[in-house]
Structures are given as C-alpha cells and as structure tokens.
Design a protein around this motif. Structure first.
Motif, PDB file in Angstrom:
ATOM      1  N   LYS A  16     146.952 -20.400  47.535  1.00  0.00           N
ATOM      2  CA  LYS A  16     146.683 -19.745  48.304  1.00  0.00           C
ATOM      3  C   LYS A  16     145.104 -19.896  48.786  1.00  0.00           C
ATOM      4  CE  LYS A  16     147.950 -15.995  51.056  1.00  0.00           C
ATOM      5  NZ  LYS A  16     148.032 -16.067  52.182  1.00  0.00           N
ATOM      6  N   ARG A  45     143.562 -17.579  47.477  1.00  0.00           N
ATOM      7  CA  ARG A  45     143.574 -16.191  47.439  1.00  0.00           C
ATOM      8  C   ARG A  45     142.138 -15.084  46.846  1.00  0.00           C
ATOM      9  NH1 ARG A  45     146.773 -12.393  50.948  1.00  0.00           N
ATOM     10  NH2 ARG A  45     146.890 -10.686  49.808  1.00  0.00           N
ATOM     11  N   SER A  75     150.664 -13.507  53.541  1.00  0.00           N
ATOM     12  CA  SER A  75     150.899 -14.743  54.111  1.00  0.00           C
ATOM     13  C   SER A  75     151.320 -16.083  53.962  1.00  0.00           C
ATOM     14  CB  SER A  75     150.478 -14.940  55.886  1.00  0.00           C
ATOM     15  OG  SER A  75     149.013 -15.153  55.610  1.00  0.00           O
ATOM     16  N   ASN A 111     149.693 -19.445  54.219  1.00  0.00           N
ATOM     17  CA  ASN A 111     148.530 -19.733  54.757  1.00  0.00           C
ATOM     18  C   ASN A 111     147.904 -20.141  53.019  1.00  0.00           C
ATOM     19  OD1 ASN A 111     148.810 -17.242  56.171  1.00  0.00           O
ATOM     20  ND2 ASN A 111     146.864 -18.146  55.569  1.00  0.00           N
ATOM     21  N   SER A 140     148.273 -17.413  60.127  1.00  0.00           N
ATOM     22  CA  SER A 140     148.877 -17.170  59.490  1.00  0.00           C
ATOM     23  C   SER A 140     150.031 -17.805  60.148  1.00  0.00           C
ATOM     24  CB  SER A 140     148.945 -15.849  59.558  1.00  0.00           C
ATOM     25  OG  SER A 140     148.055 -15.100  58.514  1.00  0.00           O
ATOM     26  N   GLU A 148     150.875  -9.690  61.221  1.00  0.00           N
ATOM     27  CA  GLU A 148     151.006  -9.699  60.588  1.00  0.00           C
ATOM     28  C   GLU A 148     151.652  -7.978  60.436  1.00  0.00           C
ATOM     29  OE1 GLU A 148     148.523 -11.149  61.626  1.00  0.00           O
ATOM     30  OE2 GLU A 148     148.710 -12.831  59.622  1.00  0.00           O
ATOM     31  N   HIS A 156     138.579 -14.316  58.323  1.00  0.00           N
ATOM     32  CA  HIS A 156     139.816 -14.727  58.016  1.00  0.00           C
ATOM     33  C   HIS A 156     141.241 -14.996  59.189  1.00  0.00           C
ATOM     34  CE1 HIS A 156     142.368 -11.962  54.793  1.00  0.00           C
ATOM     35  NE2 HIS A 156     143.294 -12.742  55.956  1.00  0.00           N
TER      36      HIS A 156
HETATM   37 MG    MG Z   1     147.950 -13.393  54.872  1.00  0.00          MG
END
Ligand code: MG
Ligand code: AMP
Length: 307
Positions: A50, A52, A131, A133, A139, A167, A219
């Motif tokens: 991700k 992330r 999620s 993505n 998402s 979400e 985001h």
């Molecule tokens: Mg997310």
C-alpha cells in the motif's frame, strides 16, 4: 489474480493467509487487504504493497465478540453494548491492547460480509485489513478497483461490489464519553442511541478547514484534482472538468449521485474511479449539506480535496 469467492476460492485464500501472504477480500464497507494480524512479516507486506506510512495503524478483523475480547486488556460495558447492537457491522472499536500483544490500543471489528466471515473462519486467523488501495488514493468497492490500484497483490477474492462503499466508523471506547475517531458507514445517530454522548473531533464536528496539519492529510483522493465548492458553476479549472453533485442540483452533464447520504456514500468511490478512468483532470464537487447525516461523506470529500 481475481478469484471468485466460492468455497474453493475461500479455501485457497485461507491457505495463502496461513502461509503469511496477503489476500484482498470483500467486506461490507470496502475491499480489504488482509493478512495475519499477528505475523510481523505479513503485516509488513501490507504496508509495503500500500505504501502506507508506518504510523497509520491497522484495524483487526475477527469472527465474533469473543475473539475481539481476547485481543483486549479491558473490554468496557459500552463495547459489549455496541458489539451486541452493531456487530457484525461497519463499526470499529478502539480498546486497550491485551498484555500479550504489547502496549497501547488496538482497533477491532467483526465485518458483516459472508465472504469475510468465511475467510476468518477458514483461516482461523485475526486479519488486519486496511482498504486494498495505494495509500491516499480511492478505496476499492470492487475487485477490479483493487487490481488497478495494487497490481502486485497475489489474490483478490471477488464478492461483487461492496454494500456500504465507505469505511467503518471508528470509536475510541477507552475514554468516557467515547470519542469518534473517524466518521464512517455507521451513522452517528445510530451510535448515539447506544452511547449517549460522544466526543467529536472539532474538524469533524464543523466540517471546516482542519486546524492540525496531521488531520488535513490527503486521503481517499482520485488522480484528478478535486475541488469542493458550494457553487459548481463558478469554478474554472484545468480541462477536462467533471462535476460531481447530488440529485437536487440540476447541472447538465454532471455525475449525479443520490441525495440520500447513505446511497451517495455507497456510490462515491465508484464515481471517483469512473471519473479517473475518463481522464478527467478536475473534479468539481458540490459541498454536501452541513448536517450530521453527511458527516462521513464530507470527511472523505474534504480529505480528497486536500492538496
Ligand atoms: Mg484506507
Ligand atoms: P483503514 O485505513 O480503513 O484501515 O483504517 C485505519 C484507521 O483506523 C486509522 O486511520 C485510524 O483512524 C483507526 N485506527 C486503527 N487502529 C487504531 C488505534 N489503535 N487507535 C486509534 N485509531 C485507530
């Protein structure tokens, strides 16, 4: 690879998860990128795929309340009441982490999706599943969205489009009154019927410009630049431009979503994906009404518009 979420598909996905791999699967909110929540290597792979940031914690998905309690040091009465009312469902509870899992808090939920529940059961694991993505982008609400954002994911279980399309709502129940950390699919009105009072972060409460830079992070964003405005006809921006609005506004050629906040939320990410696919450079989105019903949608649009 996209695999139909039938019995054979779920068995294969569970085998991969038990071997420490990641698998994308449907939940009732959005598609999740799942991995054994307590395998460091598997969780590291979620963050890598991700891209992330490491400070952003993951939600742990479990099969039932008993499994959730086992991850918690304290399980407040309020957590019991919320779980009894809303689980399985799009509500995440933040509780104190059980001693054997280290210190701090942990976020848990029981997803209301047949495929997710079968996968939890077949794997016997608690599944971390943000999620599915790339970090900051939109998402996924379909298996195809997942593959477009994360072409390297080993397997995507296809269970069709997700029902809520947004979400989960995240609530911190380690404090009294409880605190809303993220507005989401479960409406505040429903939450309050169980919690009574609930603390809202300022920037969520008034939908205004975010005061802390950490909260204004981009985001849920499409590739196109998204501009939020009260008057879609007054904005000029780089072409091609698309207008995203809801039913009560009559704008020729606009992408028009439902005027019902729940239906709007269910279609929002799919609409943003569609507009990106069309090669739009600017999305001019009509500000939703400033009411609490629109809290989660306003939050997502505001973050998508943050530069
Ligand atoms: Mg997310
Ligand atoms: P997602 O990006 O959908 O996986 O959701 C993760 C979000 O859940 C985070 O961005 C936080 O808002 C929330 N969250 C997860 N774990 C925690 C935690 N331990 N404490 C507070 N919030 C959490």
């Amino acid at each position: 690879m996209i695999i139909t979420a039938d019995a054979g598909g779920i068995r294969r996905a569970a085998d991969l998860l038990r071997a420490g791999q990641v698998v994308a699967f449907p939940t009732e909110t959005v598609y999740g990128l799942g991995a054994d929540a307590f395998s460091e290597r598997a969780v590291a792979e979620i963050y890598r795929l991700k891209n992330r940031p490491s400070w952003n914690p993951l939600i742990v998905h479990v099969a039932d309340v008993t499994a959730a309690r086992a991850l918690a040091k304290q399980w407040p009465d309020l957590a019991n009441e919320l779980a009894a009312q809303f689980w399985p469902g799009p509500l995440t509870l933040v509780v104190e982490r059980a001693g054997h899992l280290g210190t701090g808090t942990i976020a848990v939920r029981v997803p209301a999706h047949d495929v997710a529940l079968k996968l939890l059961d077949a794997s016997g694991l608690a599944l971390a599943a943000p999620s599915a993505n790339r970090s900051e982008s939109i998402s996924p609400t379909t298996a195809q969205h997942v593959l477009r954002s994360l072409p390297d994911v080993p397997m995507v279980l296809d269970g069709g489009p997700t029902r809520w399309g947004i979400e989960s709502t995240v609530v911190d129940v380690t404090v009294d009154p409880p605190r809303l950390l993220r507005p989401g699919a479960l409406p505040l009105r429903d939450l309050r019927q169980v919690t009574g009072s609930i603390t809202l972060p300022d920037e969520v409460a008034d939908g205004a410009e975010r005061s802390s830079p950490g909260m204004s992070k981009r985001h849920y964003a499409p590739r196109a630049r998204l501009i939020l405005t009260d008057d879609v006809s007054s904005v000029s921006a780089p072409e091609p431009v698309a207008v995203l609005t809801y039913e009560t506004e009559d704008v020729p050629g606009a992408e028009i979503l439902s005027v019902d906040p729940r239906e709007y939320a269910a279609d929002l990410y799919a609409a943003l994906h569609r507009l990106d696919d069309r090669g739009v450079r600017t999305i001019i989105a009509k500000n939703p009404p400033p009411t609490e019903e629109w809290l989660a949608v306003r939050d997502r649009l505001t973050r998508a518009a943050a530069s």
